[in-house]
Design an enzyme around this catalytic site. Structure first.
Site, PDB file in Angstrom:
ATOM      1  N   ARG A  13       6.819  -1.984   1.054  1.00 37.75           N
ATOM      2  CA  ARG A  13       6.000  -0.962   1.725  1.00 37.75           C
ATOM      3  C   ARG A  13       4.790  -0.589   0.860  1.00 37.75           C
ATOM      4  O   ARG A  13       3.662  -0.943   1.150  1.00 37.75           O
ATOM      5  CB  ARG A  13       6.863   0.277   2.031  1.00 37.75           C
ATOM      6  CG  ARG A  13       6.270   1.195   3.074  1.00 37.75           C
ATOM      7  CD  ARG A  13       5.265   2.174   2.522  1.00 37.75           C
ATOM      8  NE  ARG A  13       5.807   3.048   1.499  1.00 37.75           N
ATOM      9  CZ  ARG A  13       5.068   3.841   0.750  1.00 37.75           C
ATOM     10  NH1 ARG A  13       3.759   3.879   0.915  1.00 37.75           N
ATOM     11  NH2 ARG A  13       5.614   4.597  -0.179  1.00 37.75           N
ATOM     12  N   ASP A  14       5.026   0.083  -0.251  1.00 36.60           N
ATOM     13  CA  ASP A  14       3.924   0.611  -1.063  1.00 36.60           C
ATOM     14  C   ASP A  14       3.099  -0.526  -1.672  1.00 36.60           C
ATOM     15  O   ASP A  14       1.867  -0.463  -1.720  1.00 36.60           O
ATOM     16  CB  ASP A  14       4.497   1.500  -2.178  1.00 36.60           C
ATOM     17  CG  ASP A  14       3.554   2.621  -2.569  1.00 36.60           C
ATOM     18  OD1 ASP A  14       2.375   2.561  -2.193  1.00 36.60           O
ATOM     19  OD2 ASP A  14       3.988   3.545  -3.273  1.00 36.60           O
ATOM     20  N   HIS A 209       8.947   9.237  -7.559  1.00 36.91           N
ATOM     21  CA  HIS A 209       8.103   8.104  -7.166  1.00 36.91           C
ATOM     22  C   HIS A 209       6.875   8.128  -8.081  1.00 36.91           C
ATOM     23  O   HIS A 209       5.990   8.955  -7.909  1.00 36.91           O
ATOM     24  CB  HIS A 209       7.722   8.292  -5.690  1.00 36.91           C
ATOM     25  CG  HIS A 209       6.815   7.250  -5.128  1.00 36.91           C
ATOM     26  ND1 HIS A 209       7.269   6.225  -4.323  1.00 36.91           N
ATOM     27  CD2 HIS A 209       5.477   7.061  -5.232  1.00 36.91           C
ATOM     28  CE1 HIS A 209       6.245   5.469  -3.955  1.00 36.91           C
ATOM     29  NE2 HIS A 209       5.148   5.955  -4.495  1.00 36.91           N
ATOM     30  N   HIS A 211       3.641   6.214 -10.057  1.00 36.43           N
ATOM     31  CA  HIS A 211       2.706   5.094 -10.179  1.00 36.43           C
ATOM     32  C   HIS A 211       2.309   4.975 -11.644  1.00 36.43           C
ATOM     33  O   HIS A 211       2.385   5.937 -12.401  1.00 36.43           O
ATOM     34  CB  HIS A 211       1.483   5.318  -9.288  1.00 36.43           C
ATOM     35  CG  HIS A 211       1.745   5.007  -7.849  1.00 36.43           C
ATOM     36  ND1 HIS A 211       1.109   3.990  -7.176  1.00 36.43           N
ATOM     37  CD2 HIS A 211       2.603   5.554  -6.956  1.00 36.43           C
ATOM     38  CE1 HIS A 211       1.561   3.940  -5.929  1.00 36.43           C
ATOM     39  NE2 HIS A 211       2.467   4.881  -5.758  1.00 36.43           N
ATOM     40  N   CYS A 242      -4.154  -1.060  -9.036  1.00 32.57           N
ATOM     41  CA  CYS A 242      -4.995   0.107  -8.771  1.00 32.57           C
ATOM     42  C   CYS A 242      -6.428  -0.374  -8.781  1.00 32.57           C
ATOM     43  O   CYS A 242      -6.908  -0.882  -9.790  1.00 32.57           O
ATOM     44  CB  CYS A 242      -4.775   1.176  -9.837  1.00 32.57           C
ATOM     45  SG  CYS A 242      -5.937   2.543  -9.653  1.00 32.57           S
ATOM     46  N   ASN A 251       2.903   0.789  -8.267  1.00 29.85           N
ATOM     47  CA  ASN A 251       4.117   1.527  -8.618  1.00 29.85           C
ATOM     48  C   ASN A 251       4.594   1.060  -9.989  1.00 29.85           C
ATOM     49  O   ASN A 251       4.182   0.016 -10.474  1.00 29.85           O
ATOM     50  CB  ASN A 251       5.232   1.229  -7.605  1.00 29.85           C
ATOM     51  CG  ASN A 251       4.892   1.699  -6.210  1.00 29.85           C
ATOM     52  OD1 ASN A 251       4.444   0.910  -5.386  1.00 29.85           O
ATOM     53  ND2 ASN A 251       5.089   2.962  -5.968  1.00 29.85           N
TER      54      ASN A 251
HETATM   55 ZN    ZN Z   1       3.213   5.318  -3.875  1.00 35.47          ZN
END
Ligand code: ZN
Length: 321
Positions: A13-14, A209, A211, A242, A251
């Site tokens: 997902r992320d 969560h 990053h 990023c 992540n």
């Molecule tokens: Zn995230």
């Protein structure tokens, strides 16, 4: 399987929503199967958002059809609102995660809603899931994004984070976690915020969560562990990166997280060798995409023992307060 820490793999997902190209459905399923085969117990398989906004996630229903059949792995999907949740539950996804941004500007920009309006969606999703009459009530969790800082607003008021967490729990969420969406957090802040969250929500306090935008991800994990957190999101190979910080992962990297935890005596249930082997699927499906991770590059150190095999050494080395 006895497990001290639950790692929730969010790469499908992320990670995949953060890169421009679209991973083919067959490769997604191949990858998710390999992750499950390595012992990953929870996987966020995608999101139910409008395909025009995130074409990378357009096939999440098809991914769900396969992933929900895998034994021993808990599946969830991200939904931004009631409409997404209706689609997710129709696709038999057993649990949804709803992002609620603490930053008013970030919230409006990303979802066209204020944080309080987003809480209203949580309430609507809770009502909807209860109306389905399923033998097992579908799960509903909330992740408070920008809880550690916002690229638009800068610092975020910690009282406001806790207030929104309480509102989300009151609106029906089973658990409420905190997300460092922008990679602005530091370990002191992580320990403070998660200690407050657990004090305010008790059983409903959710996971972390992080990053790794500024390289603080694993330090933040350790701080959250010290605050008693035992659920962490991460992404295989730190997929996504990023765009503003070359060399920075998206992540935190699942492989490095598993190593950190297992080396410190926390059982994750994940076979790190099989996990590292699953990177080959990404390398093949997304040629040229940077795959991050220190442990896969350096290899496991000589004499490395996973936590389950070091019981006599006395584990885990950090206990919940
Ligand atoms: Zn995230």
């Amino acid at each position: 399987m006895d497990r001290d820490v639950l790692i929730s793999e969010v790469g499908p997902r992320d990670g995949l929503q953060s890169i421009a190209r679209i991973m083919p459905l067959a490769a997604k399923i191949h990858w998710i199967r390999a992750l499950a085969g390595a012992g990953v117990a929870e996987i966020e398989i995608g999101s139910f958002v409008h395909p025009k906004l995130l074409p990378q996630m357009a096939d999440t229903g098809d991914v769900a059809a396969e992933a929900t059949r895998l034994p021993g792995v808990s599946i969830l999907a991200l939904v931004p609102n009631l409409k997404g949740a209706e689609r997710a539950f129709a696709a038999r996804v057993p649990r949804v995660s709803v992002p609620v941004s603490v930053s008013e500007s970030h919230s409006r920009k990303n979802t066209n809603m204020t944080p309080v309006e987003a809480i209203g969606q949580v309430r609507a999703i809770d009502r909807h899931r209860r109306s389905l009459g399923r033998p097992r009530l579908p799960g509903l969790e909330v992740g408070l994004s920008t809880a550690f800082g916002c690229t638009i607003e800068g610092a975020i008021d910690e009282d406001q984070v806790i207030r929104l967490a309480e509102m989300a729990a009151e609106a029906g969420a089973d658990s409420v976690g905190l997300s460092d969406t922008t990679g602005m957090g530091n370990p002191a802040q992580a320990k403070r915020l998660f200690t407050r969250l657990r004090g305010a929500l008790g059983e409903k306090a959710g996971g972390a969560h992080f990053h790794n935008t500024r390289g603080q991800g694993l330090a933040n994990v350790w701080a959250a562990l010290e605050a008693g957190v035992r659920t962490f999101d991460s992404s295989q190979a730190g997929l996504g990166g990023c765009p503003y910080a070359p060399g920075a992962t998206g992540n935190i990297v699942t492989e490095d997280l598993v190593f950190l935890l297992e080396a410190a005596g926390f059982r994750t249930g994940i076979d790190i060798g099989k996990l590292i082997a699953a990177r080959a699927i990404l390398a093949e499906a997304l040629p040229g995409e940077p795959l991050y991770g220190h442990v896969p590059e350096a290899g496991l150190p000589k004499g490395f023992l996973p936590a389950a095999r070091m019981a006599d050494r006395g584990r885990p080395s950090v206990s919940a307060p």
